[in-house]
Design an enzyme around this catalytic site. Structure first.
Site, PDB file in Angstrom:
ATOM      1  N   LYS A 221      23.857 -54.143  39.709  1.00 29.93           N
ATOM      2  CA  LYS A 221      22.884 -53.641  40.218  1.00 29.93           C
ATOM      3  C   LYS A 221      21.676 -53.151  39.565  1.00 29.93           C
ATOM      4  CE  LYS A 221      21.690 -50.476  44.424  1.00 29.93           C
ATOM      5  NZ  LYS A 221      22.358 -49.643  45.286  1.00 29.93           N
TER       6      LYS A 221
ATOM      7  N   GLU B 103      23.414 -44.945  55.100  1.00 33.78           N
ATOM      8  CA  GLU B 103      23.859 -44.695  53.836  1.00 33.78           C
ATOM      9  C   GLU B 103      23.990 -43.110  53.685  1.00 33.78           C
ATOM     10  OE1 GLU B 103      21.596 -46.522  50.615  1.00 33.78           O
ATOM     11  OE2 GLU B 103      21.436 -48.219  51.440  1.00 33.78           O
TER      12      GLU B 103
ATOM     13  N   GLU C 248      28.705 -50.975  41.384  1.00 32.70           N
ATOM     14  CA  GLU C 248      28.280 -52.358  41.168  1.00 32.70           C
ATOM     15  C   GLU C 248      27.519 -52.346  39.835  1.00 32.70           C
ATOM     16  OE1 GLU C 248      26.553 -53.480  45.399  1.00 32.70           O
ATOM     17  OE2 GLU C 248      26.414 -51.449  44.992  1.00 32.70           O
TER      18      GLU C 248
ATOM     19  N   GLU D  71      23.181 -45.136  40.291  1.00 38.21           N
ATOM     20  CA  GLU D  71      23.353 -45.776  41.687  1.00 38.21           C
ATOM     21  C   GLU D  71      24.467 -47.014  41.404  1.00 38.21           C
ATOM     22  OE1 GLU D  71      19.419 -46.955  43.476  1.00 38.21           O
ATOM     23  OE2 GLU D  71      18.582 -45.059  43.190  1.00 38.21           O
TER      24      GLU D  71
END
Length: 537
Positions: free
Chosen positions: A315, A244, A312, A321
């Site tokens: 999430k 990542e 997302e 994030e």
């Protein structure tokens, strides 16, 4: 894949193909995704999530069943790795004792089904596995995992032909410490850089610093071991793999019209913008496609994955994030990224080691120390041909001058390495008398040494004029007769002889009466003007 209204896996596959994306990593082993990716030539990484780690560690049968169901069951899909757990030390440290046993059991299962050569076992590690990441030379694994976990884990990766994988997030470091970190340093934009005093290397982006911190941590682990060293610990594996790296774009779940709709978003960093995310990811991709290493490992091969494909909204965790995606869940780009053609190289740092700084010898140390360091530089990448006898930069023939030349050549080639155990230092003004071996031959001159006296100069002048030098211009009435001094006439004759005889040290000696210089002397500017280089054939 934690997004509402996410396009279906077959549409995702088409999205990957349109954008030239050749590798994708899944955080599970989603059957729909693995089926859609079959026969596409896209390499796929699957994951054994943290919640199944203890089961895989405690049962070889469970590990075998997992591999059979999630890897072997998809023969048409190019699965190339299994990530066992994700940031275990950081996310679920209580599972740390189960990590390596689970990796070994998954590896044994891959061997049993005949896939161990094609599919490698890895585990993504968060950077807080290090006690410190800057300066990179002080990178070191935490005491609680160094020898008990990291050493045997790296041994396992060595034996299985796999790689150490980390997650690198300069953005998160900036988000948590915006008052301490320059955003330009995070985004690969021009900046003053950060000096690692331990190595003398300058860092102009945080990603390189993070990667080199891991290289140093591995080296320290190796040096503290009494056992044999494998490929990774010995340093022969100069690869840097990451699962990542990415940057938050600030929001949006379905497209530009919904850019402010990111659930109950409350704490997104001011740096989380599409423009910043685009800058970071495009510069990182360009770096990888261009094959540039790091300051400490210039030849390192870097590969990895951009997090993430989609924003997302479902999430859990920090709000920003949820917005690391390159695309909205409906497949619309958040910003343009080119995975195929490297864009312009990340902006040249200010100052650049190659253009605005030089590595010079420290005359305060002993000649022996300088000579040893000079020999090291010449044997490890510096081109020292120009300081050999008779060559362009041989004069002045001193250890300090030769060492400065060798150190600087090594420095420019090795992305800013200038230390040599205290025998050298970086300066930001070009040192007087710096010889440029790449300059044309006309960038050197032979001049008279006035310290020998007029009698010796006259004898050497007569020798030059009698042995090939054209001295007609310094005869009375000639265009270069004035100024009528022994020094000027001798310099003219010596330089003409020097040019006609290959510009070697020997052709500018005259029994100590001449010497080579690399800046045009004032007396030759006036008596021997440089003519335009125009030739007719």
């Amino acid at each position: 894949m934690m997004a509402s209204k996410l396009i279906k896996p077959p549409a995702v596959v088409q999205l990957l193909k349109r954008n030239g994306i050749t590798m994708v990593h899944l955080y599970d082993a989603n059957p729909e995704a693995l089926t859609a990716l079959a026969n596409t030539n896209i390499k796929v990484g699957v994951s054994l999530p943290n919640q199944y780690l203890a089961l895989a560690a405690g049962s070889t049968l469970y590990a075998l069943q997992w591999v059979q169901s999630n890897v072997k069951a998809y023969p048409g899909t190019k699965i190339n790795h299994v990530a066992v757990g994700n940031e275990v030390f950081h996310q679920q440290p209580e599972l740390t004792p189960q990590l390596l046993p689970a990796m070994k059991n998954i590896q044994a299962a891959l061997v049993s089904v005949g896939l161990a050569d094609a599919v490698k076992v890895v585990t993504p590690i968060a950077l807080d596995a290090l006690t410190k990441s800057f300066p990179p030379s002080e990178g070191q694994f935490r005491d609680d995992i160094a020898q008990s976990v990291m050493r045997p884990l790296i041994d396992f990766l060595d034996r299985t032909g796999s790689h150490l994988t980390f997650n690198y997030y300069p953005y998160l470091a900036y988000r948590d410490h915006p008052d301490q970190i320059n955003l330009d340093y995070v985004l690969f934009r021009p900046n003053k850089g950060q000096l690692d005093k331990g190595t003398g290397l300058m860092y102009y982006n945080m990603f390189d610093a993070m990667v080199d911190a891991v290289f140093h941590a591995v080296e320290k682990l190796s040096s503290s071991s009494e056992h044999g060293r494998g490929r990774i610990l010995s340093g022969s594996d100069s690869s840097a793999s990451f699962i990542e790296s990415g940057s938050a774009n600030g929001g949006g779940t379905t497209g530009p019209a919904a850019a402010d709709n990111l659930g109950e978003q409350k704490s997104v960093s001011a740096a989380a913008t599409p423009a910043n995310a685009q800058t970071y990811n495009n510069n990182l991709i360009s770096k990888i496609l261009r094959g540039t290493g790091t300051p400490y490992k210039p030849n390192a091969v870097i590969s990895g994955y951009i997090f993430s494909l989609f924003n997302e909204d479902l999430k859990p965790g920090d709000d920003d994030e949820r917005s690391f995606g390159l695309f909205y869940p409906n497949g619309t780009p958040v910003y343009k990224v080119d995975f195929v053609n490297p864009g312009p190289a990340p902006a040249t740092p200010t100052p650049t080691p190659a253009g605005s700084s030089w590595c010079t010898a420290n005359a305060a140390v002993s000649d022996k120390q300088l000579q040893d360091a000079l020999d090291y530089a010449c044997a490890n990448g510096a081109d020292c041909s120009a300081i050999q006898p008779g060559k362009t930069c041989y004069q002045p023939n001193t250890v300090v001058a030769h060492a400065s030349y060798a150190f600087n050549d090594f420095y420019q080639r090795k992305s800013g390495t200038c230390d040599f155990n205290g025998a050298a230092s970086i300066v930001y003004q070009k040192p007087t008398g710096t010889c440029d071996a790449s300059a044309p031959a006309a960038a050197s001159w032979c001049v008279a040494n006035t310290a020998v006296g007029d009698t010796r100069l006259q004898a050497a002048l007569d020798y030059a004029c009698s042995n090939g030098a054209d001295c007609s211009a310094i005869q009375r009435g000639g265009r270069c007769f004035d100024p009528d001094t022994k020094e000027v006439h001798a310099s003219y004759a010596f330089n003409d002889y020097y040019k006609r005889n290959g510009r070697t040290e020997q052709s500018c000696n005259f029994d100590g009466c001449g010497s080579v210089v690399h800046q045009q002397p004032s007396e030759l500017r006036s008596v021997h003007p440089i003519l335009p280089s125009i030739f007719f054939l």
